[in-house]
Design an enzyme around this catalytic site. Structure first.
Site, PDB file in Angstrom:
ATOM      1  N   TYR A 137       0.744  -1.223  -0.024  1.00 44.56           N
ATOM      2  CA  TYR A 137      -0.043   0.081  -0.042  1.00 44.56           C
ATOM      3  C   TYR A 137       0.977   1.313  -0.137  1.00 44.56           C
ATOM      4  O   TYR A 137       1.991   1.207   0.619  1.00 44.56           O
ATOM      5  CB  TYR A 137      -0.838  -0.256   1.227  1.00 44.56           C
ATOM      6  CG  TYR A 137      -2.086  -0.970   1.181  1.00 44.56           C
ATOM      7  CD1 TYR A 137      -2.903  -0.723   0.338  1.00 44.56           C
ATOM      8  CD2 TYR A 137      -2.214  -1.761   2.391  1.00 44.56           C
ATOM      9  CE1 TYR A 137      -4.027  -1.489   0.279  1.00 44.56           C
ATOM     10  CE2 TYR A 137      -3.363  -2.736   2.217  1.00 44.56           C
ATOM     11  CZ  TYR A 137      -4.311  -2.539   1.371  1.00 44.56           C
ATOM     12  OH  TYR A 137      -5.485  -3.322   1.366  1.00 44.56           O
ATOM     13  N   HIS A 283     -11.192  -5.656  -4.373  1.00 45.98           N
ATOM     14  CA  HIS A 283     -10.906  -5.806  -2.851  1.00 45.98           C
ATOM     15  C   HIS A 283     -11.787  -6.610  -2.348  1.00 45.98           C
ATOM     16  O   HIS A 283     -12.121  -6.634  -0.985  1.00 45.98           O
ATOM     17  CB  HIS A 283     -10.672  -4.264  -2.270  1.00 45.98           C
ATOM     18  CG  HIS A 283      -9.733  -4.284  -1.295  1.00 45.98           C
ATOM     19  ND1 HIS A 283      -8.526  -3.797  -1.752  1.00 45.98           N
ATOM     20  CD2 HIS A 283      -9.565  -4.805  -0.012  1.00 45.98           C
ATOM     21  CE1 HIS A 283      -7.557  -3.590  -0.581  1.00 45.98           C
ATOM     22  NE2 HIS A 283      -8.357  -4.193   0.556  1.00 45.98           N
TER      23      HIS A 283
END
Ligand code: FNR
Length: 398
Positions: A137, A283
């Site tokens: 991330y 996701h």
């Protein structure tokens, strides 16, 4: 039911999910199981697979069948890899190690999340020589992000996976309802929740409460798994854009994977940038609710990318037949998130292994029932495009 007996009685991924539900405190189960808002996208990921029907071939000698393939230029015993999932240690101590070992046992790549409760180095040491991808991330602290990337390189990870569908956290309302909120509060609700699962509590206390090991040093608050549910996205950089992605691409010599694309134009741009693979992903329905199901989005992405990058897909894979469907529609492979997570959270490594046993058995069985002996033989002719499939006929030309 004893651990092993319960696992042996699990024939479906859904059985492992039920086992996880029985063994985890409600808030923890929901943290893994849930999606964003009305969970429309979560449900639709699954429904998209269920809408597809196959056209089996008969009278083919299927006495031997082999599901091995090449994923990102390397061998994989199955056309799948384990998706990066954060905070697994909250379900089972160092659950990421359990998942990585199961992946190694089945000869498939494992992707480690930035927000894992097992560090890059711990995973590399647990499965030496195994194919590993590090999912990064982009943190507001860019230097910290680059240090993580460097640590992954030094630890021998072959792939860097950048997740791009989390500029801000999705609104995961089950977490709010269960009092998994910021700041984490010990409320009567979650105390009662925990009290109902003494075996889970004993395991957690025996091993020490989980921390997000990769993020140690970032800030005290961000490494606490207790705060993760509602803090999703808090440390991530919402200004991350294509230029920044290019810089990361240029800084990484290994395989470069972008995860979280559902549009042809974005996929085209990622391919032009030199990404080796694109994961069509939303996701697992945990970010934008109301977003398109991944299997429905996949044909557009494959058309846009052509042969410039591999296209993988995730979201809703719960059956071996789902893998055949994804490959028949042009995917190079799938990632599995919750399927193995339910197993790992219910029973550690044995549970993760059970999940892969179920999926690989169903996959090989489906291939043989379809008259298919190798993944190379899985093609678009397997997809039924009559009335049931009419919905996707307009978009799927493969
Ligand atoms: C995820 N996912 C995810 N993705 C990612 O890039 N980094 C992460 O840290 C996480 N964390 C995470 C936690 C949990 C509990 C879940 C369920 C999912 C998304 C994951 O990689 C994958 O895209 C989805 O899980 C795929 O959908 P299925 O297989 O769970 O339906």
């Amino acid at each position: 039911m004893s651990g092993n007996r319960a696992l042996r009685r699990a024939f479906r991924i859904e059985d492992l999910r039920a086992l996880a539900r029985r063994r985890l405190p409600r808030g923890v189960f929901d943290l893994f199981d849930g999606g964003a808002e009305d969970e429309l996208t979560l449900a639709d990921n699954r429904a998209a697979f269920q809408r597809v029907r196959l056209r089996p071939k008969v009278l083919v000698d299927v006495s031997r069948a082999d599901a091995s393939t090449q994923l990102l230029g390397g061998p994989s015993a199955l056309p799948m890899a384990i998706a990066p999932t954060g905070a697994v240690g909250f379900g089972w101590p160092h659950g990421e190690v359990a998942l990585a070992r199961a992946a190694q046992a089945f000869g498939i790549p494992f992707a480690l999340s930035t927000s894992a409760t097992s560090s890059i180095e711990r995973i590399a040491a647990a499965v030496p020589g195994h194919r590993l991808w590090f999912q990064a991330y982009i943190l507001k602290d860019r230097d910290f992000t680059m240090k993580l990337v460097e640590r992954a390189r030094a630890a021998g990870f072959e792939g860097l996976m950048i997740t791009v569908d989390l500029p801000v956290g999705g609104k995961r309302e089950r977490d709010f309802r269960n009092d998994f909120s910021i700041p984490f509060r010990w409320t009567p609700r979650n105390l009662r929740d925990f009290a109902l699962r003494p075996a889970w509590v004993a395991r957690q206390f025996a091993s020490g409460l989980p921390v997000m090991e990769n993020l140690i040093g970032l800030s005290a608050a961000s490494t606490s798994t207790q705060a993760i549910a509602s803090s999703v996205g808090r440390n991530y950089d919402p200004s991350f854009d294509w230029d920044a992605l290019r810089r990361l691409r240029d800084a990484w010599a290994g395989k470069f994977i972008v995860k979280g694309i559902v549009r042809g134009d974005d996929a085209e741009r990622a391919a032009r940038l030199g990404c080796d693979a694109i994961v069509v992903s939303n996701h697992g329905g945990r970010q934008l609710d109301g977003g398109v199901a991944t299997l429905d989005a996949m044909p557009e992405v494959i058309d846009a990318v052509g042969s410039r990058a591999s296209v993988l897909v995730d979201g809703g894979v719960r059956r071996g037949s789902d893998v055949v469907k994804a490959l028949a529609m042009g995917a190079a492979g799938v990632l599995v998130g919750r399927a193995t997570l339910y197993g790992a959270c219910a029973a550690g490594e044995a549970g993760a292994v059970r999940a892969l046993e179920i999926l690989s058995d169903e996959l090989l069985r489906t291939m043989r029932l379809c008259g298919i002996r190798s993944t190379a033989e899985i093609g678009p002719d397997l997809i039924f495009r009559g009335p049931l499939g009419a919905q996707r006929e307009s978009s799927f030309t493969g």
